[in-house]
Design a protein around this motif. Structure first.
Motif, PDB file in Angstrom:
ATOM      1  N   ASN A  36       1.001  -1.514   0.041  1.00  0.00           N
ATOM      2  CA  ASN A  36       0.101  -0.038  -0.149  1.00  0.00           C
ATOM      3  C   ASN A  36       0.514   1.155   0.064  1.00  0.00           C
ATOM      4  N   MET A  37       2.335   1.404   0.186  1.00  0.00           N
ATOM      5  CA  MET A  37       3.050   2.237   0.332  1.00  0.00           C
ATOM      6  C   MET A  37       4.279   2.224  -0.774  1.00  0.00           C
ATOM      7  N   LEU A  38       5.010   3.350  -1.480  1.00  0.00           N
ATOM      8  CA  LEU A  38       6.167   3.475  -1.876  1.00  0.00           C
ATOM      9  C   LEU A  38       7.326   4.155  -1.098  1.00  0.00           C
ATOM     10  N   ILE A  39       8.383   3.526  -0.303  1.00  0.00           N
ATOM     11  CA  ILE A  39       9.207   4.367  -0.324  1.00  0.00           C
ATOM     12  C   ILE A  39      10.431   4.330  -0.920  1.00  0.00           C
ATOM     13  N   ASP A  40      10.837   5.971  -0.718  1.00  0.00           N
ATOM     14  CA  ASP A  40      11.844   5.891  -1.690  1.00  0.00           C
ATOM     15  C   ASP A  40      12.859   7.521  -0.785  1.00  0.00           C
ATOM     16  N   ASN A  41      14.398   6.683   0.035  1.00  0.00           N
ATOM     17  CA  ASN A  41      15.063   7.385   0.286  1.00  0.00           C
ATOM     18  C   ASN A  41      16.316   7.727  -0.741  1.00  0.00           C
ATOM     19  N   ASN A  42      16.043   6.906  -1.609  1.00  0.00           N
ATOM     20  CA  ASN A  42      17.165   7.525  -2.530  1.00  0.00           C
ATOM     21  C   ASN A  42      17.594   9.084  -2.928  1.00  0.00           C
ATOM     22  N   LEU A  43      19.122   9.215  -1.722  1.00  0.00           N
ATOM     23  CA  LEU A  43      19.015  11.108  -1.729  1.00  0.00           C
ATOM     24  C   LEU A  43      19.337  11.495  -3.220  1.00  0.00           C
ATOM     25  N   ASN A  44      20.118  10.555  -3.670  1.00  0.00           N
ATOM     26  CA  ASN A  44      20.568  11.148  -5.482  1.00  0.00           C
ATOM     27  C   ASN A  44      19.042  12.069  -5.950  1.00  0.00           C
ATOM     28  N   SER A  45      18.155  11.100  -5.911  1.00  0.00           N
ATOM     29  CA  SER A  45      16.743  10.964  -7.217  1.00  0.00           C
ATOM     30  C   SER A  45      15.731  11.652  -5.949  1.00  0.00           C
ATOM     31  N   LEU A  46      15.844  11.772  -4.920  1.00  0.00           N
ATOM     32  CA  LEU A  46      14.422  12.486  -3.839  1.00  0.00           C
ATOM     33  C   LEU A  46      15.330  14.555  -4.303  1.00  0.00           C
ATOM     34  N   ASN A  47      16.923  14.881  -4.516  1.00  0.00           N
ATOM     35  CA  ASN A  47      17.234  15.691  -4.175  1.00  0.00           C
ATOM     36  C   ASN A  47      17.181  16.769  -5.452  1.00  0.00           C
ATOM     37  N   LYS A  48      16.532  16.193  -6.969  1.00  0.00           N
ATOM     38  CA  LYS A  48      15.974  16.175  -7.712  1.00  0.00           C
ATOM     39  C   LYS A  48      15.114  17.188  -8.012  1.00  0.00           C
ATOM     40  N   ARG A  49      14.207  16.987  -6.941  1.00  0.00           N
ATOM     41  CA  ARG A  49      13.106  17.794  -6.676  1.00  0.00           C
ATOM     42  C   ARG A  49      13.066  18.945  -5.706  1.00  0.00           C
ATOM     43  N   ILE A  50      14.821  19.618  -5.242  1.00  0.00           N
ATOM     44  CA  ILE A  50      14.477  20.378  -4.075  1.00  0.00           C
ATOM     45  C   ILE A  50      16.006  21.550  -5.553  1.00  0.00           C
ATOM     46  N   SER A  51      14.651  22.320  -5.568  1.00  0.00           N
ATOM     47  CA  SER A  51      16.047  23.207  -6.102  1.00  0.00           C
ATOM     48  C   SER A  51      16.717  24.662  -5.809  1.00  0.00           C
ATOM     49  N   LEU A  52      17.622  24.811  -5.322  1.00  0.00           N
ATOM     50  CA  LEU A  52      17.609  25.661  -4.846  1.00  0.00           C
ATOM     51  C   LEU A  52      17.950  27.578  -4.995  1.00  0.00           C
TER      52      LEU A  52
END
Length: 408
Positions: A36-52
Motif C-alpha cells: 500500500n505504499m512506495l518508499i523512496d530514500n534515495n538521496l540522489n533522486s529525491l534531491n532532484k526535486r529541490i532547487s536551491l
C-alpha cells in the motif's frame, strides 16, 4: 462522498525559474515497494526535486521596515525573509500530487500531499533543514496500492521527534479502501526516514481527517462532515470523541485543548464551552486554528484572522483581528480568503491569504495583532507553517517555497 479539496495554487516570487524533475520509483535497495505504499530514500533522486535559489530578494519586516512601530510588548525586533529553495511535489505515473500541510519539528519539516478531485493519492516528504541555506529531502512515501490503484489522501501530519531514538509520525486524511477518514501511526528509522509499511491505523468518524496534533502522549484528530474531535492514546486507542460538525482544526498547549468547526466557524473547548464565531462558511475549504499562550488565532476564510482569549469559562469577544485581503475589481472574492495561520514562539505570525499572498504580523502579550506587511507573491497561498528560522509556503501542485527567516 464528501472529500475536502485543497486547491492547487502557485506562488510567484521574483526569482529565477526552476525546472521540475519527476520522482520515479525504481528497484534499487533504497526504494521499496510494498502493498500500500512506495518508499523512496534515495538521496540522489529525491534531491532532484529541490532547487536551491541564490540571490533572491530579501523582505524586511518590523521596526527597521516600518518606522511607526514602537518598542515594547513583543514588538522589539525585525525579521528578514528570503527565499532559499523550491520543493517540487512527487509524481506517480504522471499524476502530480499537491502539498496540503507542513509540520516543522526540530530541524525537520514534514510535508503532506493529496490529489485534487475524486482521486485518492497522497504522500509525505521528510526535509532536513539543519543546514540553513541547503534543505535536503531525505525520505518520501506515496500511499498507493499498485495492484488496485487505490490510495490515501493525507491532510495533516505531526511528529514526536527523538534525536536519540526513532521518531514517531502520525498522519490523517481520507482512505479510499475504507471510504472513511483515518489516523495512522508510523515509526521512522534513526535517520528520520520511512523504512517499513508497518503502521497502526484507526478509522475515524466522517469522510476526511483534517488536522492532527500530538501532545503529552495523546493524539488529537479532527475529521470533517460526520466527524468531530477524536483523542487517542499513544498506541492509537480511543480515549474520547466529541461530535463537531465540519471539524477543521485542533491545537493543544499545556493549558488548553481547542478545536475549530466550520459552517459557520465555531470554537470548542470540549466539554466546557462552544462559541459561534462566524466565517469558515465554505465546507470544502481549509481552516486552521493555532494557539499562542492563552490566545487562539483562527483563520476564518472570508472573515480574515481573529484572535480570542480562551482562558475563561467562555471565550472572549474578538481581542484583535486582521481582515481578509482586499479583492481587486473583477476578481473572485472566493480567491481572497484567510485559510491558514502559523505563529512562532517569538510572536511572529504568518498568514495564508489565498490570492492576497503571504501576510506577516506580530502578536503581543495582550493578544493584539499588528500587521507588518505582505510578500507580493502574485498568486495564491493557502497554507503556511513557520518557526523562528523557516517559513514553508504550500503551492498545491507546484509544491512549496522554503524561506529562511533571520531575526534582526
Amino acid at each position: 462522498m464528501n472529500k475536502i479539496l485543497i486547491l492547487g495554487f502557485a506562488i510567484i516570487l521574483i526569482v529565477t525559474g526552476c525546472k521540475k524533475n519527476n520522482n520515479q520509483i525504481d528497484d534499487s535497495s533504497d526504494k521499496k515497494v510494498s502493498k500500500n505504499m512506495l518508499i523512496d530514500n534515495n538521496l540522489n533522486s529525491l534531491n532532484k526535486r529541490i532547487s536551491l535559489v541564490e540571490n533572491a530578494p530579501a523582505f524586511v519586516f518590523g521596526d527597521t521596515a516600518k518606522k511607526t512601530m514602537k518598542s515594547g510588548k513583543g514588538l522589539t525586533s525585525s525579521v528578514t525573509i528570503q527565499l532559499i529553495a523550491a520543493l517540487y511535489p512527487p509524481e506517480y505515473n504522471g499524476e502530480v500530487l499537491q502539498a496540503s500541510h507542513v509540520r516543522i519539528v526540530d530541524h525537520y519539516a514534514f510535508v503532506t500531499y493529496n490529489t485534487q478531485g475524486p482521486r485518492y493519492l497522497g504522500g509525505v516528504d521528510v526535509v532536513d533543514i539543519s543546514s540553513p541555506n541547503a534543505p535536503e529531502l531525505v525520505s518520501s512515501v506515496l500511499f498507493i496500492n499498485i495492484e488496485t490503484n487505490k490510495g490515501k489522501d493525507v491532510s495533516s501530519v505531526d511528529v514526536k521527534f527523538s534525536p536519540s531514538a526513532k521518531s514517531i509520525l502520525w498522519i490523517t486524511g481520507a482512505d479510499e479502501t475504507r471510504d472513511s477518514a483515518f489516523a495512522e501511526r508510523y515509526e521512522l528509522n534513526s535517520s528520520n526516514q520511512f523504512e517499513s509499511d508497518q503502521s497502526v491505523n484507526f478509522s475515524l468518524k466522517g469522510y476526511v481527517g483534517t488536522d492532527i496534533r500530538y501532545y503529552n502522549d495523546k493524539v488529537y484528530v479532527t475529521s470533517g462532515t460526520g466527524g468531530g474531535l477524536t483523542i487517542l492514546d499513544n498506541q492509537m486507542k480511543e480515549i474520547s470523541f466529541t461530535n463537531i460538525e465540519n471539524a477543521r482544526s485542533v491545537d493543544i498547549n499545556k493549558d488548553f485543548e481547542i478545536a475549530l468547526g466550520g459552517n459557520p466557524g465555531h470554537l470548542y473547548n470540549p466539554g466546557i464551552w462552544d462559541r459561534e464565531i462566524g466565517g469558515s462558511a465554505d465546507p470544502e475549504a481549509k481552516s486552521i486554528l493555532r494557539l499562542y499562550n492563552k490566545f487562539a488565532l483562527v483563520a476564518l476564510g472570508e472573515e480574515g484572522l481573529k484572535c480570542y482569549d480562551v482562558s475563561s469559562d467562555i471565550p472572549s469577544t474578538v481581542i484583535s483581528s486582521l481582515p481578509r485581503p482586499a479583492v481587486p475589481e473583477g476578481d473572485s472574492p472566493n480567491d481572497y480568503v484567510t485559510n491558514g495561520v502559523s505563529v512562532c514562539d517569538n510572536g511572529w505570525v504568518y498568514i495564508a491569504n489565498g490570492a492576497g499572498g503571504l501576510d506577516i504580523a506580530q502578536i503581543d502579550t495582550g493578544g493584539k495583532l499588528t500587521w507588518m506587511g505582505n510578500v507580493k507573491l502574485g498568486a495564491s497561498v493557502n497554507f503556511v507553517e513557520a518557526n523562528a528560522n523557516y517559513v514553508f509556503v504550500a503551492r498545491g501542485v507546484l509544491g512549496l517555497k522554503i524561506l529562511k527567516v533571520t531575526e534582526n
